[in-house]
Design a protein around this motif. Structure first.
Motif, short mmCIF file in Angstrom:
data_model
loop_
_atom_site.label_atom_id
_atom_site.label_comp_id
_atom_site.label_asym_id
_atom_site.label_seq_id
_atom_site.Cartn_x
_atom_site.Cartn_y
_atom_site.Cartn_z
N SER A 143 47.69 52.87 86.37
CA SER A 143 47.60 53.07 84.93
C SER A 143 48.79 52.39 84.26
O SER A 143 49.86 52.24 84.85
N PRO A 144 48.62 51.95 83.01
CA PRO A 144 49.73 51.28 82.31
C PRO A 144 51.00 52.14 82.26
O PRO A 144 52.11 51.63 82.46
N ALA A 145 50.84 53.45 82.02
CA ALA A 145 52.02 54.32 81.94
C ALA A 145 52.73 54.40 83.28
O ALA A 145 53.97 54.35 83.35
N MET A 146 51.96 54.52 84.38
CA MET A 146 52.57 54.62 85.70
C MET A 146 53.29 53.32 86.06
O MET A 146 54.38 53.33 86.65
N GLN A 147 52.70 52.20 85.71
CA GLN A 147 53.32 50.92 86.00
C GLN A 147 54.59 50.70 85.17
O GLN A 147 55.54 50.07 85.63
N LYS A 148 54.61 51.24 83.95
CA LYS A 148 55.84 51.17 83.15
C LYS A 148 56.94 52.01 83.80
O LYS A 148 58.11 51.60 83.82
N ASN A 185 52.08 58.28 72.01
CA ASN A 185 52.61 57.93 73.32
C ASN A 185 51.76 58.51 74.44
O ASN A 185 51.17 59.59 74.30
N ASP A 186 51.69 57.78 75.56
CA ASP A 186 51.13 58.35 76.78
C ASP A 186 52.13 59.35 77.34
O ASP A 186 53.34 59.23 77.10
N THR A 187 51.64 60.33 78.09
CA THR A 187 52.52 61.32 78.71
C THR A 187 52.35 61.28 80.22
O THR A 187 51.23 61.25 80.72
N LEU A 188 53.45 61.25 80.93
CA LEU A 188 53.45 61.35 82.39
C LEU A 188 54.26 62.59 82.78
O LEU A 188 55.40 62.74 82.35
N GLU A 221 58.90 52.47 75.16
CA GLU A 221 57.74 51.71 75.60
C GLU A 221 56.44 52.50 75.45
O GLU A 221 55.39 52.08 75.93
N GLY A 222 56.50 53.65 74.79
CA GLY A 222 55.29 54.41 74.51
C GLY A 222 54.88 55.39 75.58
O GLY A 222 53.72 55.80 75.66
N VAL A 223 55.83 55.81 76.43
CA VAL A 223 55.54 56.78 77.50
C VAL A 223 56.50 57.95 77.39
O VAL A 223 57.72 57.78 77.49
N ASP A 224 55.96 59.14 77.18
CA ASP A 224 56.76 60.35 77.19
C ASP A 224 56.79 60.90 78.62
O ASP A 224 55.75 61.27 79.17
N LEU A 225 57.97 60.94 79.22
CA LEU A 225 58.13 61.37 80.60
C LEU A 225 58.56 62.84 80.64
O LEU A 225 59.59 63.21 80.08
N ASN A 226 57.75 63.66 81.29
CA ASN A 226 58.04 65.08 81.46
C ASN A 226 58.40 65.33 82.92
O ASN A 226 57.57 65.14 83.81
N VAL A 227 59.64 65.71 83.19
CA VAL A 227 60.13 65.89 84.56
C VAL A 227 60.11 67.38 84.91
O VAL A 227 60.71 68.19 84.22
#
Length: 257
Positions: free
Chosen positions: A226-231, A19-22, A45-51
């Motif tokens: 980036s794809p992750a940001m747009q997701k 996964n991509d990480t944001l 959707e393949g994005v790990d979100l770190n808040v």
């Protein structure tokens, strides 16, 4: 050798599916809550979100500009414009998400008509939210500004102050903590909610839904597309997020999409 090549191929395959990480900075309420809500969907959707939760309005922008964080979610466009101008940064909006109407609160008085002469009033000390607070005070008839539409107005721009209000500027995050010590405090909704204030019930005056101060997801020019940001941007505009905002905040926060 064949085993080594097979091992490398297996690692490459795993990397391809990793996964991509944001990592996104946010103030606790409502921004971090909204981001936490979309986290499970993004993971699918393949994005790990770190808040990462912040309590100020400075470091989230500084750390995104310095590439220590990928994005932030806490501010509106006028604040971002002023920050970029003052700090020489080039942060950009990815998408607008919601509106947090700024409100006027008092623990001493039940209506604006009750506010006495010489009352102590506190407003945010950053340029755009301070000007925004003054515009609200003007809208409800407590003051008049030199330029009735200038979002960067300061107390020096007040030309009429019939109640001789004593207006002081303080850091936005501290305003709920001094509410009991002043007559009136102009508080951003995210900090009001953190302090267990209900903007729809407790505010003596509040911005309408015609306010231009939509809160935005912010990134850098190099990663905003980036794809992750747009997701993430798409997730923040989903029907599920709209329903979450409407159900959880009961009109104190309004979807902007």
């Amino acid at each position: 050798m064949k085993r080594l090549l097979a091992a490398f191929a297996a690692v490459a395959a795993l990397s391809a599916h990793a996964n991509d990480t944001l990592t996104v900075a946010a103030t606790a309420v409502p921004h971090a809550e909204i981001l936490e809500f979309v986290k499970p969907q993004l993971a699918k959707e393949g994005v790990d979100l770190n808040v990462k939760v912040f309590t100020d309005y400075i470091q989230p922008n500084v750390q995104v500009a310095e590439k220590r964080l990928d994005a932030n979610f806490f501010q509106h466009q006028p604040y971002l414009d002023e920050f970029n101008k003052g700090k020489g940064t080039n942060l950009v909006a990815v998408t607008g998400v919601h509106l947090e109407p700024l409100g006027a609160y008092s623990s001493k008085w039940k209506s604006l008509a009750d506010i006495p002469g010489g009352a102590n009033v506190v407003i945010p000390n950053d340029a755009t939210n301070g000007g925004r607070a003054l515009l609200l005070l003007q809208k409800v008839g407590l003051i008049k500004l030199k330029d009735a539409n200038d979002i960067l107005s300061t107390p020096k721009d007040i030309v009429e102050n019939s109640k001789d209000l004593k207006i002081r500027e303080l850091e936005a995050a501290t305003l709920p903590r001094v509410l009991t010590q002043v007559d009136l405090a102009l508080i951003n909704t995210n900090y009001a909610l953190e302090a267990k204030l209900d903007p729809s019930k407790d505010a003596l005056a509040i911005e309408g839904n015609d306010s231009p101060y939509v809160n935005i997801l912010v990134a850098r020019p190099d990663n905003k597309d980036s794809p992750a940001m747009q997701k993430l941007a798409a997730a923040l505009h989903s029907p599920e997020v709209k329903a979450f905002i409407q159900d959880k905040y009961k009109g104190a926060i309004l979807p902007a999409f």
